[in-house]
Write a protein that holds these residues in place. Structure first.
Motif, PDB file in Angstrom:
ATOM      1  N   TYR A  58     110.137 102.992  30.023  1.00  0.00           N
ATOM      2  CA  TYR A  58     110.364 104.278  30.678  1.00  0.00           C
ATOM      3  C   TYR A  58     111.711 104.293  31.400  1.00  0.00           C
ATOM      4  CZ  TYR A  58     109.520 108.543  33.307  1.00  0.00           C
ATOM      5  OH  TYR A  58     109.624 109.804  33.826  1.00  0.00           O
ATOM      6  N   ARG A  59     112.112 103.176  31.959  1.00  0.00           N
ATOM      7  CA  ARG A  59     113.431 103.106  32.603  1.00  0.00           C
ATOM      8  C   ARG A  59     114.552 103.236  31.574  1.00  0.00           C
ATOM      9  NH1 ARG A  59     111.822  98.182  36.355  1.00  0.00           N
ATOM     10  NH2 ARG A  59     110.765  99.342  37.993  1.00  0.00           N
ATOM     11  N   PRO A  62     114.230 107.615  30.121  1.00  0.00           N
ATOM     12  CA  PRO A  62     113.644 108.455  31.177  1.00  0.00           C
ATOM     13  C   PRO A  62     113.154 109.814  30.674  1.00  0.00           C
ATOM     14  CG  PRO A  62     116.010 108.191  31.491  1.00  0.00           C
ATOM     15  CD  PRO A  62     115.622 107.321  30.352  1.00  0.00           C
ATOM     16  N   GLN A  63     113.589 110.231  29.505  1.00  0.00           N
ATOM     17  CA  GLN A  63     113.138 111.507  28.951  1.00  0.00           C
ATOM     18  C   GLN A  63     111.781 111.378  28.261  1.00  0.00           C
ATOM     19  OE1 GLN A  63     115.317 109.485  27.565  1.00  0.00           O
ATOM     20  NE2 GLN A  63     114.914 109.410  25.386  1.00  0.00           N
ATOM     21  N   ASP A  65     107.922 111.231  27.429  1.00  0.00           N
ATOM     22  CA  ASP A  65     106.720 111.817  28.013  1.00  0.00           C
ATOM     23  C   ASP A  65     105.530 110.891  27.746  1.00  0.00           C
ATOM     24  OD1 ASP A  65     106.372 112.177  25.323  1.00  0.00           O
ATOM     25  OD2 ASP A  65     106.145 114.349  25.408  1.00  0.00           O
ATOM     26  N   ILE A 156     104.071 109.397  37.697  1.00  0.00           N
ATOM     27  CA  ILE A 156     105.546 109.358  37.709  1.00  0.00           C
ATOM     28  C   ILE A 156     106.110 110.185  36.569  1.00  0.00           C
ATOM     29  CG2 ILE A 156     107.532 107.821  37.475  1.00  0.00           C
ATOM     30  CD1 ILE A 156     105.709 105.599  38.701  1.00  0.00           C
ATOM     31  N   VAL A 157     105.513 110.051  35.385  1.00  0.00           N
ATOM     32  CA  VAL A 157     105.998 110.798  34.205  1.00  0.00           C
ATOM     33  C   VAL A 157     105.743 112.285  34.385  1.00  0.00           C
ATOM     34  CG1 VAL A 157     105.663 111.136  31.730  1.00  0.00           C
ATOM     35  CG2 VAL A 157     105.739 108.829  32.663  1.00  0.00           C
ATOM     36  N   GLU A 158     104.560 112.643  34.876  1.00  0.00           N
ATOM     37  CA  GLU A 158     104.233 114.062  35.073  1.00  0.00           C
ATOM     38  C   GLU A 158     105.100 114.684  36.155  1.00  0.00           C
ATOM     39  OE1 GLU A 158     100.031 114.091  35.727  1.00  0.00           O
ATOM     40  OE2 GLU A 158      99.595 114.191  33.568  1.00  0.00           O
ATOM     41  N   GLN A 159     105.454 113.909  37.149  1.00  0.00           N
ATOM     42  CA  GLN A 159     106.304 114.403  38.212  1.00  0.00           C
ATOM     43  C   GLN A 159     107.727 114.646  37.702  1.00  0.00           C
ATOM     44  OE1 GLN A 159     107.025 111.615  41.424  1.00  0.00           O
ATOM     45  NE2 GLN A 159     106.549 113.232  42.901  1.00  0.00           N
ATOM     46  N   GLY A 160     108.152 113.829  36.737  1.00  0.00           N
ATOM     47  CA  GLY A 160     109.489 113.990  36.176  1.00  0.00           C
ATOM     48  C   GLY A 160     109.619 115.189  35.261  1.00  0.00           C
TER      49      GLY A 160
END
Length: 161
Positions: A58-59, A62-63, A65, A156-160
């Protein structure tokens, strides 16, 4: 023995050595994965700083999902899953191919040939089942670890997004 039976017997016999070779490679792979797994167990038990593959992915992306992360879990586990399912099949193949010569040895009274063929057959299936057992165990635990990590990454993913 007719032409078709003899041809099938010869074709099957040609696969014995490659199947043994693949089983040997899978055995080495299983031992390698067992070493990696035990290292990871020790790392998880005694160190707070463990490498988390999904977090690392994920790092790097970052895009990504949740679907990308789920796909990454599948990609990570795929080699273990394939080996855990293929090795018993190869063990069965390696067991059945020498059975023909062993049965022919019984018919001709050559019991030394029977013993040699049966020992090769049963050794191959034992190695295959050991490989499948080791790899399935690792697969099960790694799947749980990755799903726990995915669960931690969901907010974290949903927040992004």
């Amino acid at each position: 023995m007719g032409f078709i039976e003899l041809t099938m017997y010869q074709i099957a016999g040609m696969f014995l050595l490659p199947v043994f070779a693949v089983l040997a490679v899978l055995f080495v792979y299983a031992l390698f994965e067992l070493g990696r797994f035990l290292f990871e167990v020790v790392q998880r038990r005694f160190s707070a700083n463990i490498s988390k593959p999904l977090t690392w992915y994920y790092r790097q992306h970052p895009q990504a999902d949740l679907e990308h992360l789920e796909l990454q879990v599948l990609k990570t586990l795929e080699p273990l899953r394939v080996v855990s399912r293929v090795s018993p099949m190869l063990g069965l193949i390696a067991t059945m191919i020498p059975m023909g010569p062993a049965l022919m040895g019984v018919a001709s009274g050559d019991f030394m040939s029977v013993a040699e063929n049966l020992s090769a057959a049963f050794s191959a299936v034992i190695i295959a089942l050991i490989v499948a057992s080791i790899v399935f165990w690792i697969l099960s635990v790694r799947r749980r670890w990755l799903l726990e990590e995915l669960k931690q990454l969901v907010p974290i993913v949903e927040q992004g997004v």
